[in-house]
Structure formats: structure tokens, C-alpha cells
Design an enzyme around this catalytic site. Sequence first.
Site, PDB file in Angstrom:
ATOM      1  N   GLY A 100       0.783  -1.233   0.000  1.00  0.00           N
ATOM      2  CA  GLY A 100       0.000   0.000   0.000  1.00  0.00           C
ATOM      3  C   GLY A 100       0.813   1.280   0.000  1.00  0.00           C
ATOM      4  CB  SER A 101       4.277   2.256  -0.845  1.00  0.00           C
ATOM      5  OG  SER A 101       4.461   1.872  -2.182  1.00  0.00           O
ATOM      6  CG  ASN A 102       1.815   3.383  -5.784  1.00  0.00           C
ATOM      7  OD1 ASN A 102       2.176   4.431  -6.320  1.00  0.00           O
ATOM      8  ND2 ASN A 102       2.446   2.234  -5.975  1.00  0.00           N
ATOM      9  CD  GLU A 151       4.755   2.184  -9.077  1.00  0.00           C
ATOM     10  OE1 GLU A 151       3.644   1.960  -8.568  1.00  0.00           O
ATOM     11  OE2 GLU A 151       5.588   1.286  -9.286  1.00  0.00           O
ATOM     12  CG  HIS A 197       1.679  -1.877 -15.572  1.00  0.00           C
ATOM     13  ND1 HIS A 197       1.335  -3.137 -15.116  1.00  0.00           N
ATOM     14  CD2 HIS A 197       2.711  -2.050 -16.436  1.00  0.00           C
ATOM     15  CE1 HIS A 197       2.133  -4.033 -15.706  1.00  0.00           C
ATOM     16  NE2 HIS A 197       2.968  -3.391 -16.509  1.00  0.00           N
TER      17      HIS A 197
HETATM   18  C1  GAR Z   1       3.439  -1.063  -7.493  1.00  0.00           C
HETATM   19  O1  GAR Z   1       4.749  -1.038  -7.996  1.00  0.00           O
HETATM   20  C2  GAR Z   1       2.432  -1.162  -8.626  1.00  0.00           C
HETATM   21  O2  GAR Z   1       2.823  -0.451  -9.772  1.00  0.00           O
HETATM   22  C3  GAR Z   1       2.436  -2.638  -8.889  1.00  0.00           C
HETATM   23  O3  GAR Z   1       2.477  -3.230  -7.620  1.00  0.00           O
HETATM   24  C4  GAR Z   1       3.177  -2.368  -6.735  1.00  0.00           C
HETATM   25  C5  GAR Z   1       2.335  -2.148  -5.496  1.00  0.00           C
HETATM   26  O4  GAR Z   1       3.091  -1.519  -4.492  1.00  0.00           O
HETATM   27  N1  GAR Z   1       1.273  -3.042  -9.621  1.00  0.00           N
HETATM   28  C6  GAR Z   1       1.237  -4.096 -10.423  1.00  0.00           C
HETATM   29  O5  GAR Z   1       2.189  -4.824 -10.612  1.00  0.00           O
HETATM   30  C7  GAR Z   1      -0.094  -4.324 -11.095  1.00  0.00           C
HETATM   31  N2  GAR Z   1      -0.042  -5.468 -11.951  1.00  0.00           N
HETATM   32  P1  GAR Z   1       2.389  -0.792  -3.265  1.00  0.00           P
HETATM   33  O6  GAR Z   1       1.426  -1.810  -2.640  1.00  0.00           O
HETATM   34  O7  GAR Z   1       3.513  -0.469  -2.331  1.00  0.00           O
HETATM   35  O8  GAR Z   1       1.684   0.406  -3.775  1.00  0.00           O
END
Ligand code: GAR
Length: 193
Positions: A12-14, A175, A110
Site C-alpha cells: 500500500g505505498s501508492n 510512482e 502499472h
Molecule cells: C506497485 O509497484 C504497482 O505499480 C504494482 O504493484 C506495486 C504495489 O506496491 N502493480 C502491479 O504490478 C499491477 N499489476 P504498493 O502496494 O507499495 O503500492
Amino acid sequence: PVRVAVLISGTGSNMAALIDAGQAADSGYEVSLVLSNIEDAGGLAIASAKGVATVSIPHKPFGKDREAHERAVDEALRAAGVEVVALAGYMRILTPWLVRAWEGRMLNIHPSLLPLYPGLDTHARAIAAGDAEAGCTVHLVTEGVDEGPILGQARVPVLGDDTPAALAERVKTAEHGLYPQVLTSFCKGLARA
Ligand code: GAR
């Protein structure tokens, strides 16, 4: 402000970056719900700590009936008055049913410069190809996986000694800047429409 739900499966960092930017004055949106298909996703505790409502709807009990799981997800979104859905590391391929239900109002991030490297293992593929640049893409969700109209991209260099993990970390930092920026202008566009 436009009511946004963020769908996650993990860290969940995004999501955290989206919540923080939404809480800033004048962002035009607020994250009003974080929904996970994984009950103990790390991001759920982070969202709660930031004062955002959370719900987990595990897909496992629904077995092979993907649409039944999505109907439960959709119900939770509607009940919370959600207007825009932001997928952020939500590791489920959606059925056409949910995509159509949120057409034009569902975004995804993505970790590649689409149309390069849809799907998984994007960083390993970029390194193996000898690419000089990698990055991330925010796009509208359509039925083709990772194929929808591109709303924004951010680029980072690929370094000579990069591992997939090192590159992933550099891309993730990008991101966290890109996604809130794109969501903000998307929601401001909706408000004007
Ligand atoms: C992110 O890098 C996102 O772009 C990727 O998963 C990660 C989630 O990180 N998404 C995919 O690969 C979608 N197919 P987060 O949970 O720290 O946000």
C-alpha cells in the site's frame, strides 16, 4: 471533493501517497475507502492510522466465481458513495463486468512504460532487454489487461548494476509522485465535466 476508493492487495505505498495527497488542501479528491482482497494486507493498518475507512473482501471464499467476488466489492464501493476507483497494487485480473461497471472511472498504476511490459515481472524484463529507461504508467482500466488509455507516465534510468529489486524501488518512488498528480487532475476534470 471527489470520493475515491483505493484497491490494494499488499504494502500500500501508492495508497499511502494517494491518501496523503488527498488530505492536502485543494487536491479535489479524498480517499474515503481502502479495500483489499487480502485480509492482512499491510496497507490496511496504514490506511486506518491515517483515518481512512477500510474493508477487506477476501476472494478465496468465492472460489472460481470471480464475478460474485466483484459484486461484493462493487457493493462496498457503492455503499461508501465512491465515485472513482484507483487500483494500487490490486493483484486481481478484473472481469469485464466490473470493468464496465466503472468504465471511465477506474484508474490503475502499472510499473512499466506501457505499452512495454504489460503483466508481471516488469523490472526483470526491462533489465533483460537492456533498456536504458524504465518507469510507471497510470492508465484508465479497460477490458484488455494493462491496455487502457494512458493518463500519465514517469521515467527513471536503469543503472548498470541494477537488480529487479533495486529498479523496483526507484520506480516506486516515481510512482508515489505520479499517481497523486494524475488522480488530482483526473478528479478536477470530472468536477468540471
Ligand atoms: C506497485 O509497484 C504497482 O505499480 C504494482 O504493484 C506495486 C504495489 O506496491 N502493480 C502491479 O504490478 C499491477 N499489476 P504498493 O502496494 O507499495 O503500492
